[in-house]
Structures are given as C-alpha cells and as structure tokens.
Write a protein that holds these residues in place. Structure first.
Motif, mmCIF file in Angstrom:
data_model
loop_
_atom_site.group_PDB
_atom_site.id
_atom_site.type_symbol
_atom_site.label_atom_id
_atom_site.label_comp_id
_atom_site.label_asym_id
_atom_site.label_seq_id
_atom_site.Cartn_x
_atom_site.Cartn_y
_atom_site.Cartn_z
ATOM 1 N N GLY A 63 50.803 35.366 40.161
ATOM 2 C CA GLY A 63 51.871 35.102 41.113
ATOM 3 C C GLY A 63 52.041 36.255 42.078
ATOM 4 N N GLY A 64 52.469 35.941 43.295
ATOM 5 C CA GLY A 64 52.723 36.960 44.305
ATOM 6 C C GLY A 64 51.527 37.253 45.179
ATOM 7 N N GLU A 65 51.675 38.315 45.996
ATOM 8 C CA GLU A 65 50.616 38.682 46.940
ATOM 9 C C GLU A 65 50.609 40.176 47.157
ATOM 10 N N GLY A 66 49.429 40.687 47.463
ATOM 11 C CA GLY A 66 49.279 42.096 47.777
ATOM 12 C C GLY A 66 47.823 42.418 48.030
ATOM 13 N N GLU A 67 47.461 43.679 47.724
ATOM 14 C CA GLU A 67 46.086 44.110 47.933
ATOM 15 C C GLU A 67 45.788 45.311 47.049
ATOM 16 N N ILE A 68 44.490 45.518 46.837
ATOM 17 C CA ILE A 68 44.010 46.704 46.146
ATOM 18 C C ILE A 68 43.014 47.388 47.071
ATOM 19 N N LYS A 89 34.472 50.746 36.735
ATOM 20 C CA LYS A 89 33.955 52.101 36.935
ATOM 21 C C LYS A 89 35.094 53.108 36.994
ATOM 22 N N ASN A 90 36.193 52.804 36.285
ATOM 23 C CA ASN A 90 37.375 53.679 36.291
ATOM 24 C C ASN A 90 37.827 53.949 37.725
ATOM 25 N N ASP A 91 37.775 52.924 38.549
ATOM 26 C CA ASP A 91 38.004 53.047 39.989
ATOM 27 C C ASP A 91 39.397 53.585 40.319
ATOM 28 N N GLU A 92 39.438 54.662 41.089
ATOM 29 C CA GLU A 92 40.701 55.158 41.643
ATOM 30 C C GLU A 92 41.102 54.196 42.753
ATOM 31 N N HIS A 93 42.385 53.821 42.787
ATOM 32 C CA HIS A 93 42.784 52.793 43.744
ATOM 33 C C HIS A 93 44.267 52.881 44.092
ATOM 34 N N TYR A 94 44.614 52.168 45.152
ATOM 35 C CA TYR A 94 46.008 51.944 45.532
ATOM 36 C C TYR A 94 46.293 50.460 45.352
ATOM 37 N N LEU A 95 47.412 50.177 44.726
ATOM 38 C CA LEU A 95 47.847 48.802 44.536
ATOM 39 C C LEU A 95 49.109 48.602 45.356
ATOM 40 N N ARG A 96 49.074 47.622 46.255
ATOM 41 C CA ARG A 96 50.198 47.355 47.147
ATOM 42 C C ARG A 96 50.629 45.901 47.000
ATOM 43 N N ALA A 97 51.940 45.699 46.947
ATOM 44 C CA ALA A 97 52.480 44.340 46.825
ATOM 45 C C ALA A 97 53.295 44.005 48.061
ATOM 46 N N THR A 98 53.000 42.866 48.676
ATOM 47 C CA THR A 98 53.822 42.374 49.785
ATOM 48 C C THR A 98 54.896 41.420 49.257
ATOM 49 N N LYS A 99 54.590 40.738 48.161
ATOM 50 C CA LYS A 99 55.542 39.934 47.386
ATOM 51 C C LYS A 99 55.391 40.399 45.948
ATOM 52 N N ASP A 100 56.449 40.308 45.149
ATOM 53 C CA ASP A 100 56.307 40.683 43.741
ATOM 54 C C ASP A 100 55.047 40.029 43.178
ATOM 55 N N MET A 101 54.188 40.845 42.570
ATOM 56 C CA MET A 101 52.968 40.320 41.957
ATOM 57 C C MET A 101 53.124 40.354 40.444
ATOM 58 N N ARG A 102 52.858 39.226 39.812
ATOM 59 C CA ARG A 102 52.836 39.178 38.351
ATOM 60 C C ARG A 102 51.379 39.242 37.923
ATOM 61 N N MET A 103 51.065 40.276 37.141
ATOM 62 C CA MET A 103 49.687 40.575 36.773
ATOM 63 C C MET A 103 49.548 40.564 35.255
ATOM 64 N N ILE A 104 48.491 39.940 34.768
ATOM 65 C CA ILE A 104 48.148 39.972 33.356
ATOM 66 C C ILE A 104 46.999 40.981 33.224
ATOM 67 N N CYS A 105 47.226 42.043 32.430
ATOM 68 C CA CYS A 105 46.313 43.185 32.383
ATOM 69 C C CYS A 105 45.785 43.393 30.966
ATOM 70 N N VAL A 106 44.496 43.727 30.892
ATOM 71 C CA VAL A 106 43.853 44.046 29.625
ATOM 72 C C VAL A 106 43.241 45.442 29.745
ATOM 73 N N PHE A 107 43.519 46.311 28.764
ATOM 74 C CA PHE A 107 43.003 47.677 28.760
ATOM 75 C C PHE A 107 42.085 47.913 27.569
ATOM 76 N N ASN A 108 41.000 48.645 27.835
ATOM 77 C CA ASN A 108 40.096 49.112 26.796
ATOM 78 C C ASN A 108 39.751 50.569 27.104
ATOM 79 N N PRO A 109 39.967 51.516 26.201
ATOM 80 C CA PRO A 109 40.577 51.318 24.903
ATOM 81 C C PRO A 109 42.037 50.884 25.052
ATOM 82 N N PRO A 110 42.589 50.317 23.991
ATOM 83 C CA PRO A 110 43.963 49.815 24.079
ATOM 84 C C PRO A 110 44.973 50.937 24.254
#
Length: 128
Positions: A63-68, A89-110
C-alpha cells in the motif's frame, strides 16, 4: 506453529517507532525461523537513509507510494502497491514516501527486535 496478529504486536515492545517509520515485528530471531518478518509503515513526506551492512532485506509494498534511490549509482525506482525490491548487495539507499507506504519486510539474518539504526542507517548485529 506460530500464529500472531498485527493487533497482538501493536503497543508492545515489538512495535518499534522512529521519526520516519514504525515497524511491527511479527517474527524475530528468538522464533528460530532463520529470518525476521516485519509489517512496516513508512510515513508520507519522509526520507530515510538506510544501509543494512549486516543484513539482507526483501521488501514487498502492499500500500502507498514512494521511491527507493540506490546511493552507489543514484538510480531511483518507483514503489507502489505490488512492488518488491531486494537489497541483495547490502545496498545503501534512501527510502522516500509520497503516501504512507505499508511494507512487508524480511531480514536475514533475523533481527532480535532490539536493533536501531545508527548514524549510517545500519542495524548492527545484536547477539543474544
């Protein structure tokens, strides 16, 4: 079997808040699944610098909108409902939201649940 609802997590220590996001951590390292699983809201009008040097992450926008934007090459990718990205690749990034973004995220290692971003946007490895 592990069964949890979002309602059970909200308002507990597994709901972690920052200025630009809130992460509801549904599965963590102690659950022994080999990954952690999060329901995260990125707030509209915000920019978050993130660099998971110690973790791989896959994210699915529901849900929502933005960019990486990837720091290494300046590429910008739009995000909307139905978009997946993987920081393989452990990418360094900027995450920007124009509308609230609902994100489902999985991390390894936990994640253990105690991590917070440092000045570089990194989650340090936290041992039990």
């Amino acid at each position: 079997m592990i069964v949890r609802t979002l309602e059970e997590v909200i308002g507990t220590e597994n709901e972690v808040k920052a200025d630009t996001w809130v992460s509801r951590r549904l599965l963590l390292k102690d659950d022994n699944m080999g990954f952690s699983y999060h329901d995260t809201i990125i707030y509209a009008g915000t920019e978050t610098h993130i660099w998971y040097k110690n973790h791989l992450e896959a994210v699915y926008c529901v849900g929502g909108e933005g960019e990486i934007e990837t720091v290494s090459d300046g590429k910008v990718y739009p995000i909307k409902d139905g978009t997946m990205y993987a920081l393989d690749k452990n990418d360094e990034h900027y995450l920007r939201a124009t509308k609230d973004m609902r994100m489902i995220c999985v991390f390894n290692p936990p994640l253990t649940g105690r991590e917070t971003h440092d000045k570089d946007g990194v989650y340090p490895l936290v041992e039990d």
